[in-house]
Structures are given as structure tokens and as C-alpha cells.
Motif scaffolding. Sequence first.
Motif, mmCIF file in Angstrom:
data_model
loop_
_atom_site.group_PDB
_atom_site.id
_atom_site.type_symbol
_atom_site.label_atom_id
_atom_site.label_comp_id
_atom_site.label_asym_id
_atom_site.label_seq_id
_atom_site.Cartn_x
_atom_site.Cartn_y
_atom_site.Cartn_z
ATOM 1 N N HIS A 92 0.819 -1.214 0.000
ATOM 2 C CA HIS A 92 0.000 0.000 0.000
ATOM 3 C C HIS A 92 0.857 1.269 0.000
ATOM 4 C CE1 HIS A 92 -2.864 -3.079 1.266
ATOM 5 N NE2 HIS A 92 -3.746 -2.308 0.668
ATOM 6 N N ASN A 93 2.133 1.118 -0.390
ATOM 7 C CA ASN A 93 3.064 2.245 -0.515
ATOM 8 C C ASN A 93 3.172 3.089 0.750
ATOM 9 O OD1 ASN A 93 3.826 1.716 -3.211
ATOM 10 N ND2 ASN A 93 1.870 2.554 -3.887
ATOM 11 N N TYR A 94 3.203 2.426 1.892
ATOM 12 C CA TYR A 94 3.335 3.127 3.165
ATOM 13 C C TYR A 94 4.683 2.803 3.787
ATOM 14 C CZ TYR A 94 2.423 4.871 7.845
ATOM 15 O OH TYR A 94 2.509 5.561 9.027
ATOM 16 N N LYS A 95 5.502 3.822 3.972
ATOM 17 C CA LYS A 95 6.829 3.687 4.604
ATOM 18 C C LYS A 95 7.640 2.550 3.986
ATOM 19 C CE LYS A 95 5.972 6.046 8.845
ATOM 20 N NZ LYS A 95 6.889 6.675 9.741
ATOM 21 N N THR A 96 7.603 2.464 2.685
ATOM 22 C CA THR A 96 8.219 1.321 2.004
ATOM 23 C C THR A 96 9.707 1.195 2.289
ATOM 24 O OG1 THR A 96 8.416 2.664 0.007
ATOM 25 C CG2 THR A 96 6.531 1.199 0.137
ATOM 26 N N GLN A 97 10.418 2.308 2.273
ATOM 27 C CA GLN A 97 11.868 2.254 2.501
ATOM 28 C C GLN A 97 12.178 1.617 3.852
ATOM 29 O OE1 GLN A 97 13.599 6.167 2.416
ATOM 30 N NE2 GLN A 97 14.846 5.691 4.179
ATOM 31 N N TYR A 98 11.472 2.041 4.894
ATOM 32 C CA TYR A 98 11.726 1.518 6.234
ATOM 33 C C TYR A 98 11.237 0.073 6.361
ATOM 34 C CZ TYR A 98 12.392 6.478 6.908
ATOM 35 O OH TYR A 98 12.829 7.769 6.775
ATOM 36 N N ALA A 99 10.131 -0.221 5.710
ATOM 37 C CA ALA A 99 9.613 -1.590 5.750
ATOM 38 C C ALA A 99 10.594 -2.549 5.078
ATOM 39 C CB ALA A 99 8.237 -1.659 5.086
ATOM 40 N N TYR A 100 11.115 -2.162 3.921
ATOM 41 C CA TYR A 100 12.112 -2.997 3.242
ATOM 42 C C TYR A 100 13.345 -3.195 4.120
ATOM 43 C CZ TYR A 100 9.894 -2.962 -1.418
ATOM 44 O OH TYR A 100 9.057 -3.168 -2.473
ATOM 45 N N GLN A 101 13.796 -2.117 4.749
ATOM 46 C CA GLN A 101 14.990 -2.196 5.587
ATOM 47 C C GLN A 101 14.773 -3.125 6.773
ATOM 48 O OE1 GLN A 101 16.363 1.648 6.861
ATOM 49 N NE2 GLN A 101 18.275 0.833 7.679
ATOM 50 N N LEU A 102 13.619 -3.016 7.416
ATOM 51 C CA LEU A 102 13.337 -3.884 8.563
ATOM 52 C C LEU A 102 13.139 -5.333 8.121
ATOM 53 C CD1 LEU A 102 12.989 -4.231 11.552
ATOM 54 C CD2 LEU A 102 10.615 -3.444 11.331
ATOM 55 N N MET A 103 12.533 -5.534 6.958
ATOM 56 C CA MET A 103 12.380 -6.905 6.455
ATOM 57 C C MET A 103 13.748 -7.536 6.203
ATOM 58 S SD MET A 103 9.036 -6.841 3.991
ATOM 59 C CE MET A 103 9.047 -8.620 3.736
ATOM 60 N N ALA A 104 14.686 -6.749 5.678
ATOM 61 C CA ALA A 104 16.046 -7.267 5.460
ATOM 62 C C ALA A 104 16.640 -7.717 6.789
ATOM 63 C CB ALA A 104 16.921 -6.197 4.808
ATOM 64 N N ARG A 105 16.487 -6.872 7.795
ATOM 65 C CA ARG A 105 17.000 -7.206 9.129
ATOM 66 C C ARG A 105 16.314 -8.464 9.676
ATOM 67 N NH1 ARG A 105 16.166 -2.231 12.172
ATOM 68 N NH2 ARG A 105 17.411 -1.372 10.489
ATOM 69 N N ASN A 106 14.999 -8.558 9.466
ATOM 70 C CA ASN A 106 14.262 -9.742 9.927
ATOM 71 C C ASN A 106 14.791 -11.022 9.275
ATOM 72 O OD1 ASN A 106 12.588 -8.224 11.574
ATOM 73 N ND2 ASN A 106 10.863 -8.243 10.158
ATOM 74 N N TYR A 107 15.081 -10.950 7.968
ATOM 75 C CA TYR A 107 15.572 -12.145 7.279
ATOM 76 C C TYR A 107 16.945 -12.571 7.792
ATOM 77 C CZ TYR A 107 11.763 -12.860 4.058
ATOM 78 O OH TYR A 107 10.532 -13.165 3.529
ATOM 79 N N ILE A 108 17.763 -11.604 8.182
ATOM 80 C CA ILE A 108 19.071 -11.944 8.755
ATOM 81 C C ILE A 108 18.885 -12.528 10.157
ATOM 82 C CG2 ILE A 108 21.195 -10.931 9.731
ATOM 83 C CD1 ILE A 108 21.444 -11.250 6.774
#
Length: 161
Positions: A92-108
Motif C-alpha cells: 500500500h506504498n506506506y513507509k516502504t523504505q523503512y519496511a524494506y529495511q526492517l524486512m532485510a533485518r528480519n531475514y538476517i
Amino acid sequence: MFKNSIILSIIIFIASCQNSKRVNIGKIEELNSLAHNEFINEKYQDAIYRYNELINLDTAHKITYSYRRGVCKSKVKDFEGSNKDLLFSIQHNYKTQYAYQLMARNYIQGFQDTISAIKFINEAYRIDPKNESIIMEKLMILGETKALKFTMDTLLIDSIK
């Protein structure tokens, strides 16, 4: 007479609906404030509970609450639940940059999945290539990938000897 009572009933009904909305808005503001304070005080599980309530009460802001709940879920190490909420906000194009960054951290942190982490940090980097925290996170992930490869190569060489 009958007509007047119908009109009066309609007016009372409309007034009660408006009064009910005010109570809901007040409840929503109260829950939102509680959730925010619980997040600030690192009571993430309580904040998740509040965001669940807010999502059910205030569907107009479901995306915002889902993002915030995703951040809290990451803090309590519910990485799968966090990624689900963050992906919803991305869609829904909400805070995408931060969401992507946190998802990367979650995957690690949660799955030791550097390939997915790299995919998501690259998306964050694509959105904001000058953001220092994204650059540092990307370097860290790439460093972990190289360290992992070095460790695997070392183990392979040691096993051959």
C-alpha cells in the motif's frame, strides 16, 4: 401524530449514531496513545495487542497500524508476523523504505537468509540511495555474506586436508 413520532425516531437514531462515532474516535485516540506509549516504553507485546484492537476499530488507518505492529513484532522476534505486516504496508506504498529495511533485518536475524535480506535492502537502497542507515545495513549484510562464504570455504579446505 404518527408522522411526527417517525421523524422524532429518525432524529434520535441519527443523534445516537453520531454520539457513538464520537465514542469510537475517543476510544481510537486513547488506544493509539496507549500503543505509542507502550512502544516507547518497550512493552512491544502490549503495543501489538493495542494495534490489533486499532486495526479492528479503525479500518481507515489499517495500513499505518499494520506497519507499526510489524515493527513491534520484529522487536519480540516474531519475524514471520512482522514481515507479513511490513509487506502489507509495502503493498500500500506506506513507509516502504523503512519496511524494506526492517524486512532485510528480519531475514538476517530470524531466518539467516542473506539472499532475501539482500533483496530487501536493495529495494530500500533503490528508494533512497543516500540514506546512511540503509548503506550501513547493506554493507553489514554483504559483509555477513562474505564472512559466511569465507567460513564455508575454510571448512571445505579443512575437510580436504
